[in-house]
Design a protein around this motif. Structure first.
Motif, PDB file in Angstrom:
ATOM      1  N   LEU A   1       5.299  -3.347   3.622  1.00 18.83           N
ATOM      2  CA  LEU A   1       4.313  -3.965   2.919  1.00 18.83           C
ATOM      3  C   LEU A   1       4.875  -4.865   1.676  1.00 18.83           C
ATOM      4  O   LEU A   1       4.426  -5.968   1.499  1.00 18.83           O
ATOM      5  CB  LEU A   1       3.128  -3.072   2.334  1.00 18.83           C
ATOM      6  CG  LEU A   1       2.492  -2.268   3.230  1.00 18.83           C
ATOM      7  CD1 LEU A   1       1.405  -1.444   2.607  1.00 18.83           C
ATOM      8  CD2 LEU A   1       1.418  -3.333   4.066  1.00 18.83           C
TER       9      LEU A   1
ATOM     10  N   THR B   1      -2.783  -3.467   3.962  1.00 23.66           N
ATOM     11  CA  THR B   1      -2.317  -4.847   4.673  1.00 23.66           C
ATOM     12  C   THR B   1      -1.581  -5.410   3.316  1.00 23.66           C
ATOM     13  O   THR B   1      -0.567  -6.147   3.570  1.00 23.66           O
ATOM     14  CB  THR B   1      -3.053  -5.849   5.153  1.00 23.66           C
ATOM     15  OG1 THR B   1      -4.054  -6.325   4.506  1.00 23.66           O
ATOM     16  CG2 THR B   1      -3.982  -5.385   6.368  1.00 23.66           C
ATOM     17  N   GLY B   2      -1.699  -4.924   2.132  1.00 26.76           N
ATOM     18  CA  GLY B   2      -1.076  -5.592   0.972  1.00 26.76           C
ATOM     19  C   GLY B   2      -1.823  -6.777   0.494  1.00 26.76           C
ATOM     20  O   GLY B   2      -1.380  -7.260  -0.794  1.00 26.76           O
TER      21      GLY B   2
ATOM     22  N   ALA C   1       0.022   3.090  -0.581  1.00 25.62           N
ATOM     23  CA  ALA C   1      -0.005   2.906   0.896  1.00 25.62           C
ATOM     24  C   ALA C   1      -1.000   3.860   1.674  1.00 25.62           C
ATOM     25  O   ALA C   1      -0.851   4.932   1.581  1.00 25.62           O
ATOM     26  CB  ALA C   1       1.351   2.785   1.477  1.00 25.62           C
TER      27      ALA C   1
ATOM     28  N   CYS D   1      -3.770   0.544  -0.260  1.00 26.35           N
ATOM     29  CA  CYS D   1      -3.115  -0.537   0.191  1.00 26.35           C
ATOM     30  C   CYS D   1      -3.063  -0.508   1.820  1.00 26.35           C
ATOM     31  O   CYS D   1      -2.652   0.840   2.197  1.00 26.35           O
ATOM     32  CB  CYS D   1      -1.502  -0.798  -0.035  1.00 26.35           C
ATOM     33  SG  CYS D   1      -1.281  -1.303  -1.798  1.00 26.35           S
TER      34      CYS D   1
ATOM     35  N   GLY E   1       4.976   2.568   5.274  1.00 22.63           N
ATOM     36  CA  GLY E   1       4.454   1.353   4.476  1.00 22.63           C
ATOM     37  C   GLY E   1       5.540   0.526   3.658  1.00 22.63           C
ATOM     38  O   GLY E   1       4.960  -0.353   2.923  1.00 22.63           O
TER      39      GLY E   1
ATOM     40  N   ASP F   1       5.374  -8.280   3.037  1.00 19.59           N
ATOM     41  CA  ASP F   1       4.216  -8.897   3.219  1.00 19.59           C
ATOM     42  C   ASP F   1       3.539  -9.372   1.823  1.00 19.59           C
ATOM     43  O   ASP F   1       2.762 -10.469   1.898  1.00 19.59           O
ATOM     44  CB  ASP F   1       3.130  -8.121   3.944  1.00 19.59           C
ATOM     45  CG  ASP F   1       3.592  -7.801   5.461  1.00 19.59           C
ATOM     46  OD1 ASP F   1       4.585  -8.479   5.996  1.00 19.59           O
ATOM     47  OD2 ASP F   1       2.927  -6.969   6.170  1.00 19.59           O
TER      48      ASP F   1
END
Length: 277
Positions: A181, A152-153, A173, A150, A178, A184
């Protein structure tokens, strides 16, 4: 535990892996419009590299807003310039603003980009999830776990969209700190019109020092894995994901009879930024 790998690094020789999937639907609608495409990334960005190749193939003008200063160099930047992409450097504060304000990018273009399409960092627009979700139908079976790196997710969110509540996704991540996320992932699912699926676990302790960091043990692992399997890795995402999977197995995090599919998200061009790879 039985482990398979989904080789998305083999989707396309240049528009690689999850970038191919994330760019598919945002760019398909532009083929007859010749709209300017604008995005952001670092000097080794897999997203910018893939976008340059895709835009060139579709005949679309493109601009990359690159975190850095004039005179900075990388093989990735050489590639995208050769494909006709315009490169503009922005400082750290301006780059941070691009993340926070969806309209900040307009200030970096002479004409304010009135007719341009903006793609956020990593290509992580809501429409990107549709392309990633298509991966699930390509699998020979739905495993107990899907494992993916990951940044940005968006890739993890797209996998959740395709699974529709089945299985469980382990997100590794590749960045420090992270935990954000999770928000997000929920936001992307909502903006793309999907339920807020929660059949995933985000693991944030396998970043090896942060985004783009690759200590010797990680590089050694990547080289040994490639030697034993003939599957190339890069240390920013896929090597961290597989290193984590090995640790999870050793520590009993996964059931002995679990069926696992690890997603190779491509981005191998990024390995050029590491001298020992």
């Amino acid at each position: 535990m039985d482990v398979w790998m989904k080789r998305d690094d083999m989707l396309h020789p240049q528009v690689s892996g999850n970038k191919f999937r994330k760019l598919k639907y945002p760019l398909l609608g532009l083929q007859e419009q010749r709209r300017h495409v604008v995005s952001m990334g670092g000097i080794w960005s897999n997203h910018i590299h893939a976008l340059a190749h895709a835009a060139h193939a579709l005949g679309l003008p493109a601009t990359a807003l690159i975190r850095g200063a004039e005179g900075m160099h990388s093989a990735m930047l050489d590639d995208v310039r050769a494909l006709g992409m315009q490169v503009r450097f922005v400082n750290r504060e301006a780059y941070r603003q691009l993340r926070l304000d969806d309209s900040a990018w307009r200030g970096h273009l002479e004409d304010s980009g009135a007719d341009a399409l903006w793609l956020p960092e990593g290509g992580s627009a809501p429409l990107a999830l549709r392309g990633v979700a298509e991966l699930i139908a390509e699998l020979p079976f739905v495993p107990d776990y899907l494992v993916v790196a990951c940044g940005t997710g968006a890739t993890l969110a797209g996998l959740l969209a395709g699974l529709e509540g089945r299985s469980k996704v382990l997100g590794i991540a590749a960045i420090s700190g992270g935990d954000y996320l999770r928000n997000d992932i929920s936001r992307l699912l909502s903006e793309a019109g999907y339920p807020d699926y929660q059949n995933y676990e985000l693991l944030t302790e396998f970043h090896h020092g942060g985004y783009g960091k690759a200590p010797p043990d990680l590089l050694d692992f990547a080289r040994q894995f490639a030697h034993e399997t003939a599957i190339p890795l890069e240390p920013v995402y896929t090597a961290k994901m597989l290193f984590a999977l090995r640790q999870l197995w050793h520590h009993g995090h996964l059931a002995q009879n679990a069926r696992v599919i690890a997603i190779h998200t491509g981005g191998l061009q990024g390995a050029r930024g590491f001298a020992r790879m």
